[in-house]
Motif scaffolding. Structure first.
Motif, PDB file in Angstrom:
ATOM      1  N   ASP A 124       0.611  -1.288  -0.029  1.00  0.00           N
ATOM      2  CA  ASP A 124      -0.167  -0.388  -0.205  1.00  0.00           C
ATOM      3  C   ASP A 124       1.003   1.151  -0.185  1.00  0.00           C
ATOM      4  O   ASP A 124       2.462   1.609   0.577  1.00  0.00           O
ATOM      5  N   GLY A 126      -0.601   4.278  -0.446  1.00  0.00           N
ATOM      6  CA  GLY A 126      -1.486   5.473   0.149  1.00  0.00           C
ATOM      7  C   GLY A 126      -1.375   5.819   1.317  1.00  0.00           C
ATOM      8  O   GLY A 126      -1.728   6.830   1.552  1.00  0.00           O
ATOM      9  N   HIS A 127      -0.827   5.143   2.605  1.00  0.00           N
ATOM     10  CA  HIS A 127      -0.609   5.417   3.427  1.00  0.00           C
ATOM     11  C   HIS A 127       0.601   6.046   4.184  1.00  0.00           C
ATOM     12  O   HIS A 127       0.650   6.507   5.238  1.00  0.00           O
ATOM     13  N   TYR A 130       0.889   9.211   5.963  1.00  0.00           N
ATOM     14  CA  TYR A 130       0.366   9.431   7.311  1.00  0.00           C
ATOM     15  C   TYR A 130       0.834   8.684   8.055  1.00  0.00           C
ATOM     16  O   TYR A 130       0.286   8.551   9.409  1.00  0.00           O
ATOM     17  N   VAL A 131       0.772   7.791   7.465  1.00  0.00           N
ATOM     18  CA  VAL A 131       1.540   6.549   9.021  1.00  0.00           C
ATOM     19  C   VAL A 131       3.290   7.515   9.048  1.00  0.00           C
ATOM     20  O   VAL A 131       3.657   6.775   9.743  1.00  0.00           O
ATOM     21  N   GLU A 139       2.795  15.085   3.376  1.00  0.00           N
ATOM     22  CA  GLU A 139       0.648  16.072   2.497  1.00  0.00           C
ATOM     23  C   GLU A 139       1.214  17.054   2.381  1.00  0.00           C
ATOM     24  O   GLU A 139       2.688  17.523   2.728  1.00  0.00           O
ATOM     25  N   PRO A 140       0.619  17.863   1.552  1.00  0.00           N
ATOM     26  CA  PRO A 140       0.191  17.788   0.903  1.00  0.00           C
ATOM     27  C   PRO A 140      -0.150  16.872   0.258  1.00  0.00           C
ATOM     28  O   PRO A 140      -1.072  16.167  -0.658  1.00  0.00           O
ATOM     29  N   HIS A 141       1.017  15.821  -0.410  1.00  0.00           N
ATOM     30  CA  HIS A 141       1.499  14.887  -1.511  1.00  0.00           C
ATOM     31  C   HIS A 141       0.630  13.724  -1.413  1.00  0.00           C
ATOM     32  O   HIS A 141       1.781  12.754  -1.503  1.00  0.00           O
ATOM     33  N   THR A 142      -0.514  13.463  -1.911  1.00  0.00           N
ATOM     34  CA  THR A 142      -1.313  12.353  -1.299  1.00  0.00           C
ATOM     35  C   THR A 142      -1.452  11.684  -2.215  1.00  0.00           C
ATOM     36  O   THR A 142      -2.445   9.882  -1.697  1.00  0.00           O
ATOM     37  N   GLU A 143      -1.700  11.784  -3.295  1.00  0.00           N
ATOM     38  CA  GLU A 143      -2.094  10.999  -4.628  1.00  0.00           C
ATOM     39  C   GLU A 143      -1.156   9.931  -4.571  1.00  0.00           C
ATOM     40  O   GLU A 143      -0.240   9.747  -4.952  1.00  0.00           O
ATOM     41  N   VAL A 144      -2.519   8.764  -5.460  1.00  0.00           N
ATOM     42  CA  VAL A 144      -1.542   7.900  -5.792  1.00  0.00           C
ATOM     43  C   VAL A 144      -1.955   7.358  -7.182  1.00  0.00           C
ATOM     44  O   VAL A 144      -3.265   7.199  -7.458  1.00  0.00           O
ATOM     45  N   ILE A 271     -10.691   1.664  -2.979  1.00  0.00           N
ATOM     46  CA  ILE A 271     -10.525   2.835  -4.654  1.00  0.00           C
ATOM     47  C   ILE A 271      -9.935   1.807  -5.018  1.00  0.00           C
ATOM     48  O   ILE A 271      -8.747   1.182  -5.390  1.00  0.00           O
ATOM     49  N   ARG A 272      -9.645   2.680  -6.174  1.00  0.00           N
ATOM     50  CA  ARG A 272      -8.217   3.263  -6.944  1.00  0.00           C
ATOM     51  C   ARG A 272      -6.802   2.887  -6.968  1.00  0.00           C
ATOM     52  O   ARG A 272      -6.579   1.520  -6.993  1.00  0.00           O
ATOM     53  N   ALA A 273      -7.184   3.182  -5.703  1.00  0.00           N
ATOM     54  CA  ALA A 273      -5.653   3.020  -5.436  1.00  0.00           C
ATOM     55  C   ALA A 273      -5.477   2.102  -4.992  1.00  0.00           C
ATOM     56  O   ALA A 273      -4.352   1.070  -4.403  1.00  0.00           O
TER      57      ALA A 273
ATOM     58  N   TYR B  81      -5.169   5.442   9.422  1.00  0.00           N
ATOM     59  CA  TYR B  81      -4.229   4.658   8.132  1.00  0.00           C
ATOM     60  C   TYR B  81      -3.974   6.056   6.912  1.00  0.00           C
ATOM     61  O   TYR B  81      -2.373   5.315   6.487  1.00  0.00           O
ATOM     62  N   HIS B  82      -5.260   6.166   5.934  1.00  0.00           N
ATOM     63  CA  HIS B  82      -5.497   6.775   4.644  1.00  0.00           C
ATOM     64  C   HIS B  82      -5.544   8.006   5.209  1.00  0.00           C
ATOM     65  O   HIS B  82      -5.569   9.071   3.882  1.00  0.00           O
ATOM     66  N   ALA B  98      -5.891  10.004  -1.508  1.00  0.00           N
ATOM     67  CA  ALA B  98      -5.311   9.214  -2.228  1.00  0.00           C
ATOM     68  C   ALA B  98      -5.550   9.921  -3.980  1.00  0.00           C
ATOM     69  O   ALA B  98      -4.896   9.289  -4.928  1.00  0.00           O
ATOM     70  N   HIS B  99      -7.192  10.450  -3.749  1.00  0.00           N
ATOM     71  CA  HIS B  99      -7.632  10.181  -5.563  1.00  0.00           C
ATOM     72  C   HIS B  99      -7.967  11.621  -5.124  1.00  0.00           C
ATOM     73  O   HIS B  99      -9.144  12.065  -4.867  1.00  0.00           O
TER      74      HIS B  99
END
Lengths: 298, 584
Positions: A124, A126-127, A130-131, A139-144, A271-273, B81-82, B98-99
């Motif tokens: 994963d 996407g975490h 955050y983790v 953040e803010p660069h969170t896009e997968v 989700i798509r990610a 987590y996300h 994530a999106h």
């Protein structure tokens, strides 16, 4: 020999890591648990590793009858064993044998979670913000971004390619963040290997493998192996880094509920990610594995 | 055996429809998330800054992580987590980091449970209805410290009947399952036993006197002491008996639509909500603001940038953006400018709609989603175009993201929503009474620095919007960083051609004649399409194009999206080729 606690033929017939070879460096007898049963292991004077199921909970005596020994392989710096008769050999990590790489056992972490949940976390991206804040993401660069997932029929493994994620310190020495490339492989229900841009050499990739030892359905020992092109960093620094990362994942994993991975597509919201996780859940369903998962009712 | 099973089944039903205290009010300090458990089910309990107490399933819908380790930012609960964000009250997901370019489907909603705060405690029940028990004689009360025990609820309740804290105590069970102990001098304690799970309980007591200071402390101490004695006794008794089978809470499955990846759409142009006009006031010259409250139940979750359809008393349907900030989930607020020359929607709202009126509105739709992964965001608002941008900027502001807000108005008196804008502090710049040329010069200055992860959101009158887009383009801003929303489509629509429509997923072939829109033809053939403005401005009726060329007549898609030709606004756009294959 008593029956195995685990009744899942798929899990029984896999090779599993039970320890790093470093754990028995002094020739002592060590114990651990695999699929709910105790196993003991040691290194004999001739250098071979042996693994057996201890019959007496107090005795650490090495069995004299070779018939009670379990199959053993030493690979990637770890001791592997099985309770069944595996159909396939242990999957390949060709990079491990490249002469200019450093292979390092980074950590063994005990986690109160199922093996497949640990693998999903490894896959994963996407975490990261955050983790692993300010290390693997911020953040803010969170896009997968969109990536590709394939299930290779030939090798029976999942491969996710073209994965990119923005990281604050993309490479050693860089001050700016940038997208870092990742490739993920899942060649075994409880093991995964990731490849990421190598700071030293542009054309090659560093690899990080996680071999998850299912202690029981809801407990694991996660063994982390690195194979790097890095002549600078000290082993301790590399280990500390990986242990920091894993230490951040552990409390999240231990707060996942249910602990076993639900394979019913309607148990959680993808989700798509999560494409690679969806492929992984389907692949596990296809294998008919039941250990460490909640199989889909249908 | 049969009887035993039956009895258990009845008990279970009763247990699940009861109200139980699950926390003391003092367990919910500012911005905390409290983990509670009832009948084997875990709850994440948190109080929003507006005072509302949320009792949710303690499990993020995405990957099952406990929400009690999440972050309460006062308006929303953010998963650790996300970073998924769930709104106060509705528990609807408002953002999936994530999106960042997508608006999450509004039906991604966490499980919530009936909850009330009363008598200094938080009450919940899986299927509780009505009000929490009325406690006659406990109007002025002191909440005792909760006492957890390793014993089943029934055993604890029974032993409480013999509880004694003063001379002449006698215990009696109440209909709601609680126990009241009354002392000779009239002092009374009412005990509720919270069934945590099969073999664990919490005693929650209330004293019928409001005590303060040292008197309160000594009373709390006395009951702590007495209850600890009782606890030791009951736990010893419980240890002697066979433990009860664990309770296995069943997790509701997510809907089939959510278990798959593609987006869903809600059908038709429907007004499923009934609201009352709770407030109506002038917020600026010619601009009225309206606050809508729900008549029944919870209003659906909105995201910044969302709009609702308002069905007016004169039959017109109009779209208005919500100006609500995050967490403001008990009402919707819109701003409406009086446009005497328009088709009559705004005039009707200004002149006819009164406070207390009942209106039909649609659930919020978001075709103007806000990315929250920008390092800096620039908002450019012209006149009444400020409304969606207010909601967006309030969201970024509450999350501490960097932004600037440029509001172009005729004069100070024309600046709406001053109170909400006050939150923006130095990020807000008011540009008053600029000529078109001066506006252009100002915009060139505002948009002088494009860069990575910088985004611009524009909403305003058509000519200003076009000017802003041209300037942004000329200054090197990429198409994907410029986000805009038109109020209306002023394009002269041409519907004179005819063509064939193939629906890939429905395996249908339809003819679109001159004079009819694609949307009309689809509806005539039983395909229920979502739509809202029906003039090519809002984006609701967007459909994917698999093959064929499109004559785009909308103002929703960006030039890049139009050139790509992968989607079409079915309310106004048409085929340039003889045949169009749509992804329906």
């Amino acid at each position: 020999m008593p029956e195995f606690t685990c009744k899942d033929p798929v899990a029984l017939n896999l090779w599993h890591v039970i320890a790093s070879v470093e754990e028995v460096a002094d020739g002592s007898v060590q114990r651990t648990q695999l699929l709910g049963d105790q196993v003991a292991f040691t290194q004999r004077a001739d250098g071979d590793f042996i693994v057996w199921r201890p019959t007496d909970s107090n005795s650490d005596s090495v069995p004299s009858d070779p018939a009670v020994l379990l199959p053993v392989q030493q690979k990637y710096g770890y001791i592997w064993t099985t309770f069944g008769t595996p159909e396939h050999d242990i999957f390949a990590i060709p990079e491990f044998d490249e002469s200019d790489r450093r292979n390092i056992h980074a950590a063994t972490f005990g986690v109160h979670v199922s093996a497949p949940r640990a693998i999903e976390n490894f896959l994963d991206m996407g975490h990261f913000p955050y983790v692993h804040t300010d290390i693997l993401g911020a953040e803010p660069h969170t896009e997968v971004k969109e990536y590709y997932v394939d299930v290779s029929e030939e090798r029976d493994e999942i491969v996710a390619t073209n994965c990119k994620f923005w990281q604050p310190i993309a490479a050693a020495g860089s001050t700016d963040g940038a997208d870092v490339d990742y490739i993920y492989r899942v060649p075994h229900p409880y093991c995964s290997v990731l490849y990421k841009s190598c700071p030293g050499e542009e054309s090659r990739l560093d690899a990080i493998a996680v071999f998850v030892q299912p202690v029981d359905e809801e407990h694991v020992r996660a063994h982390m192996m690195l194979t790097l092109i890095d002549e600078v960093s000290a082993d301790t620094a590399i280990r500390l880094f990986q242990q920091t990362i894993f230490g951040q994942d552990k409390p999240i994993l231990e707060n996942q509920y249910p602990k076993r991975l639900p394979l019913d597509p309607r148990a959680e919201t993808p989700i798509r990610a999560d494409k690679s996780a969806i492929a992984y859940r389907r692949w596990l369903t296809g294998k008919g594995i039941t250990y460490g998962v909640i199989p889909s009712a249908a | 055996m049969t009887r035993a099973i039956k009895r258990e089944a009845i008990m279970t039903t009763d247990l699940h429809s009861n109200w139980y205290p699950i926390a003391s009010s003092s367990d919910l300090p500012n911005r905390h998330v409290y983990q509670a458990q009832l009948l084997g089910r875990e709850f994440a309990v948190w109080r929003a800054d507006d005072g509302y107490v949320n009792v949710w399933e303690n499990r993020c819908l995405h990957r099952g992580v406990r929400l009690s380790i999440g972050i309460n930012d006062g308006q929303e609960l953010k998963c650790q987590y996300h970073g998924w964000r769930y709104a106060n009250r509705t528990a609807g997901c408002t953002y999936i980091p994530a999106h960042p370019a997508d608006a999450p489907s509004r039906t991604i909603c966490n499980n919530t449970y009936p909850a009330q705060e009363a008598h200094g405690m938080v009450w919940a029940g899986e299927m509780a209805v009505g009000e929490v028990p009325a406690l006659d004689g406990f109007e002025a009360a002191t909440v005792l410290r909760p006492i957890p025990l390793n014993a089943p609820q029934e055993m604890v309740s029974n032993s409480l009947l013999a509880y004694s804290f003063a001379d002449g105590c006698s215990g009696a069970p109440n209909e709601d399952g609680s126990v009241t102990i009354t002392a000779g001098d009239g002092a009374a304690v009412r005990f509720y036993v919270q069934p945590v799970n099969s073999n664990h309980s919490v005693i929650r007591g209330i004293l019928n006197k409001e005590l303060t200071g040292s008197e309160r402390l000594s009373s709390l101490k006395l009951h702590d002491w007495k209850l600890q004695e009782l606890r030791s006794k009951v736990e010893a008794e419980a240890a002697q008996s066979e433990p009860l089978a664990p309770m296995e809470p069943v997790f509701a499955r997510v809907s089939e639509l959510l278990s798959e990846l593609p987006h869903e759409t809600t059908d038709g142009r429907t007004a499923e909500l009934r609201v009352t006009v709770a407030e109506k006031s002038m917020t600026a010259e010619g601009i009225v603001s309206l606050r809508f409250d729900s008549i029944k139940g919870q209003l659906p979750t909105f995201q910044p940038g969302a709009h609702i359809d308002v069905h007016l008393q004169n039959g017109l349907i109009r779209q208005y953006s919500l100006t609500n900030g995050p967490g403001e989930t008990d009402h919707y607020t819109i701003g409406v400018k009086r446009e005497p020359d328009s088709r009559g929607g705004s005039v009707s709202i200004h002149d006819e709609v009164k406070k207390g009126d009942l209106l039909a509105v649609s659930a919020p739709r978001n075709n103007f989603p806000l990315r929250r992964d920008a390092v800096h965001t620039i908002f450019v608002a012209g006149g009444i175009g400020v409304t969606p941008l207010i909601s967006m900027a309030r969201t970024l502001n509450s999350q501490g993201h960097s932004f600037e807000f440029h509001y172009f108005v005729q004069s100070k008196n024309h600046a709406a929503f001053k109170q909400e804008m006050g939150e923006f502090d130095k990020a807000l710049t008011l540009h008053e009474g600029l000529s078109p040329d001066e506006t252009g010069a100002k915009l060139r200055q505002v948009l002088s620095a494009p860069g990575d992860s910088r985004h611009v959101y524009i909403c305003g009158p058509g000519p200003m919007l076009e000017a802003t887009r041209d300037i942004a383009d000329a200054q090197g801003w990429p198409d994907g960083a410029i986000h805009f929303e038109y109020f209306k489509n002023t394009t002269e629509l041409d519907d004179s051609n005819s063509f064939q429509l193939d629906l890939a997923r429905s395996a249908m072939t339809l003819d679109v004649p001159a004079g009819k829109t694609i949307l009309e033809v689809l509806r005539e053939n039983g395909i229920n399409m979502a739509s809202s403005c029906e003039q090519g401005a809002c984006g609701t009726c967007r459909v994917g194009v698999i093959e064929g060329d499109v004559i785009h007549q909308d103002v929703y898609l960006s030039p890049g999206e139009k050139a790509e030709g992968k989607s079409i606004m079915t309310c106004v756009s048409r085929a340039a080729s003889d045949r169009l294959i749509l992804d329906i």
